[in-house]
Design a protein around this motif. Structure first.
Motif, PDB file in Angstrom:
ATOM      1  N   LYS A 139       0.848  -1.202   0.000  1.00 58.80           N
ATOM      2  CA  LYS A 139       0.000   0.000   0.000  1.00 58.80           C
ATOM      3  C   LYS A 139       0.879   1.246   0.000  1.00 58.80           C
ATOM      4  CE  LYS A 139      -3.561   2.563   2.443  1.00 58.80           C
ATOM      5  NZ  LYS A 139      -4.231   3.082   1.243  1.00 58.80           N
ATOM      6  N   LEU A 140       0.573   2.167  -0.901  1.00 58.05           N
ATOM      7  CA  LEU A 140       1.354   3.392  -0.988  1.00 58.05           C
ATOM      8  C   LEU A 140       1.310   4.145   0.337  1.00 58.05           C
ATOM      9  CD1 LEU A 140       0.456   4.884  -4.486  1.00 58.05           C
ATOM     10  CD2 LEU A 140       2.544   3.690  -3.809  1.00 58.05           C
ATOM     11  N   ALA A 141       2.462   4.629   0.768  1.00 62.05           N
ATOM     12  CA  ALA A 141       2.540   5.527   1.918  1.00 62.05           C
ATOM     13  C   ALA A 141       1.862   6.852   1.522  1.00 62.05           C
ATOM     14  CB  ALA A 141       4.010   5.743   2.285  1.00 62.05           C
ATOM     15  N   ALA A 164       5.797  -2.926  -3.390  1.00 62.41           N
ATOM     16  CA  ALA A 164       4.696  -2.156  -4.010  1.00 62.41           C
ATOM     17  C   ALA A 164       4.812  -1.954  -5.518  1.00 62.41           C
ATOM     18  CB  ALA A 164       4.576  -0.809  -3.310  1.00 62.41           C
ATOM     19  N   HIS A 165       5.456  -2.885  -6.223  1.00 59.68           N
ATOM     20  CA  HIS A 165       5.575  -2.763  -7.685  1.00 59.68           C
ATOM     21  C   HIS A 165       4.192  -2.548  -8.300  1.00 59.68           C
ATOM     22  CE1 HIS A 165       8.121  -5.765  -5.808  1.00 59.68           C
ATOM     23  NE2 HIS A 165       9.087  -5.491  -6.676  1.00 59.68           N
ATOM     24  N   GLY A 166       4.007  -1.417  -8.952  1.00 58.59           N
ATOM     25  CA  GLY A 166       2.758  -1.197  -9.690  1.00 58.59           C
ATOM     26  C   GLY A 166       1.667  -0.488  -8.909  1.00 58.59           C
ATOM     27  N   ALA A 167       1.864  -0.268  -7.609  1.00 63.16           N
ATOM     28  CA  ALA A 167       0.843   0.459  -6.841  1.00 63.16           C
ATOM     29  C   ALA A 167       0.755   1.879  -7.381  1.00 63.16           C
ATOM     30  CB  ALA A 167       1.209   0.473  -5.358  1.00 63.16           C
ATOM     31  N   GLY A 168      -0.469   2.384  -7.592  1.00 63.36           N
ATOM     32  CA  GLY A 168      -0.619   3.682  -8.246  1.00 63.36           C
ATOM     33  C   GLY A 168      -1.564   4.617  -7.534  1.00 63.36           C
ATOM     34  N   ASP A 282      -4.047   1.988  -5.260  1.00 67.85           N
ATOM     35  CA  ASP A 282      -2.886   2.344  -4.430  1.00 67.85           C
ATOM     36  C   ASP A 282      -2.439   1.206  -3.513  1.00 67.85           C
ATOM     37  OD1 ASP A 282      -4.994   2.410  -2.632  1.00 67.85           O
ATOM     38  OD2 ASP A 282      -4.184   4.102  -1.501  1.00 67.85           O
ATOM     39  N   HIS A 283      -3.088   0.053  -3.632  1.00 64.92           N
ATOM     40  CA  HIS A 283      -2.685  -1.120  -2.838  1.00 64.92           C
ATOM     41  C   HIS A 283      -2.590  -2.330  -3.766  1.00 64.92           C
ATOM     42  CE1 HIS A 283      -1.935  -3.659   0.476  1.00 64.92           C
ATOM     43  NE2 HIS A 283      -2.689  -3.078   1.386  1.00 64.92           N
ATOM     44  N   VAL A 284      -1.400  -2.926  -3.852  1.00 61.89           N
ATOM     45  CA  VAL A 284      -1.231  -4.097  -4.730  1.00 61.89           C
ATOM     46  C   VAL A 284      -1.075  -5.396  -3.925  1.00 61.89           C
ATOM     47  CG1 VAL A 284      -0.380  -2.870  -6.762  1.00 61.89           C
ATOM     48  CG2 VAL A 284       1.242  -3.582  -4.990  1.00 61.89           C
TER      49      VAL A 284
END
Ligand SMILES: *Cc1c(COP(=O)(O)O)cnc(C)c1O
Length: 365
Positions: A139-141, A164-168, A282-284
């Motif tokens: 999950k992105l900070a 977090a590869h690919g979290a956007g 935002d969470h992969v």
């Protein structure tokens, strides 16, 4: 038995292509800094939306190289303080310390497990020079809030994007939210090699050159050494394997998100705290982490029901003997997290029936 993570099954889907690449590389006889590494670096930079990507030997090395390169460029100096979430995987702190910098541990937010930006300003001193944001569990900070703080206090902002590869978010991807980011391609990560591998992404050309030098004995031209570098390069064979897997990263992440959506909507047990997830990118879900005050009993119950789980992580960094100097620090949120978290099986190769079995077992507990 539902395995926590079935790496054999994940890689079986690529077996043909992996074997072919192995044969090709063996035939070519070029193993270090060749075309596959170049192709992966440009492909992964394009994927993250950054101008540069430099492959490294591991994710830990990617972090260390960022700090060492900033020291070489005069933007950090030994003894400078780096803000880091207290509940991260210990590699985040090991990197800071290996580069001769000082970790300043900050408590996370109990719902997101990421750095709580409201607690950061109070930890900033005259020696604070950087924030290491970790996108824990995938999950992105809170990068907007952290960017505002970094700007206000003139700090470097660095991402530990190893999970977090690919979290956007807002059309941007992990690896492109800060001055620099470190990735790991350890086999169990969302994009995994068949061994150790890592990378740095950045838009800063000066930093990219410094990292290139540092990861290659301090050298850009063979046998000409301008810095006391290390040897930590992405192997050609691992780059070749990663080139095969990169095109499937987004669809793999979507499969993880689909499982997470089911867990979040179908697990109904008052003794279990679920992560907050409303379907955003935002969470992969590198990990799907629940919390329970009866964690050990729950873990044993699930195992009895044929479901393997893991704990990420059982001992917080400040309670490890590796960091004896921190053992007396009290970090109640971090300690609560480490005492209660449990990671459920989640992966692109998990079947619907397996997901259902996990949900039913949890609801019957
Ligand atoms: C995996 C991981 C690392 C280290 O990566 P390696 O490739 O194993 O060295 C660093 N930080 C976090 C948060 C990780 O999960």
């Amino acid at each position: 038995m539902i395995r926590f993570l079935d790496l054999q099954k994940i890689n079986a889907g690529y077996e043909q292509a992996l074997r072919q690449k192995f044969d090709e590389t063996l035939q070519k006889g070029w193993f270090i800094l060749g075309d596959e590494v170049k192709r992966f670096e440009s492909g992964f930079a394009a994927y993250c939306g950054t101008r540069y990507c430099i492959g490294t030997g591991t994710g830990l090395d990617a972090l260390v190289l960022i700090f060492k390169a900033y020291i070489e460029l005069g933007k950090l100096k030994p003894g400078d303080e780096v803000i880091v979430p207290a509940n991260t995987f210990i590699a985040s702190m090991l990197a800071i310390e290996q580069a001769g910098l000082k970790s300043v541990l900050v408590e996370p937010d109990l719902t997101s497990y990421n750095l709580d930006p409201t607690l950061v300003p109070a930890k900033i001193t005259a020696k604070t020079k950087a924030i290491l944001a970790v996108h824990l569990y995938g999950k992105l900070a809170p990068m907007h809030a952290l960017r505002d703080i970094a700007k206000k206090y003139d700090l470097l902002l660095i991402e530990d994007a190893a999970q977090a590869h690919g979290a956007g978010f807002d059309g941007r991807k992990a690896g492109n939210f800060a001055h620099a980011a470190a990735f790991s391609f350890y086999p169990a990560k969302n994009l995994g090699a068949l061994g150790d591998a890592g990378a740095v992404t950045t838009n800063d050309s000066e930093l990219a050159s410094a990292i290139f030098r540092m990861h290659n004995y301090g050298s850009e031209k063979k046998y000409v050494h301008v810095a006391k570098g290390v040897n930590s390069r992405l192997d050609e064979i691992q780059a070749a394997f990663l080139n095969i897997k990169l095109p499937n990263l987004d669809s793999d992440n979507q499969l993880r998100q689909k499982i997470a959506s089911r867990y979040v909507s179908e697990i109904k047990n008052p003794k279990i705290a679920l992560p907050i997830y409303k379907g955003s990118p935002d969470h992969v879900f590198h990990l799907f982490v629940i919390r329970s005050e009866e964690r050990e009993a729950l873990r044993a119950y699930l195992l009895d029901n044929g479901i393997e789980t893991q704990i990420h992580y059982p001992i917080p960094p400040h309670k490890q003997s590796a960091f004896e100097e921190w053992n007396d620090i009290a970090l109640p949120i971090t300690e609560k997290i480490h005492a209660e978290v449990l990671s459920l099986p989640i992966s692109p190769v998990m079947t619907d029936a397996e997901v259902t079995q996990v949900i039913e077992a949890l609801n019957a507990w």
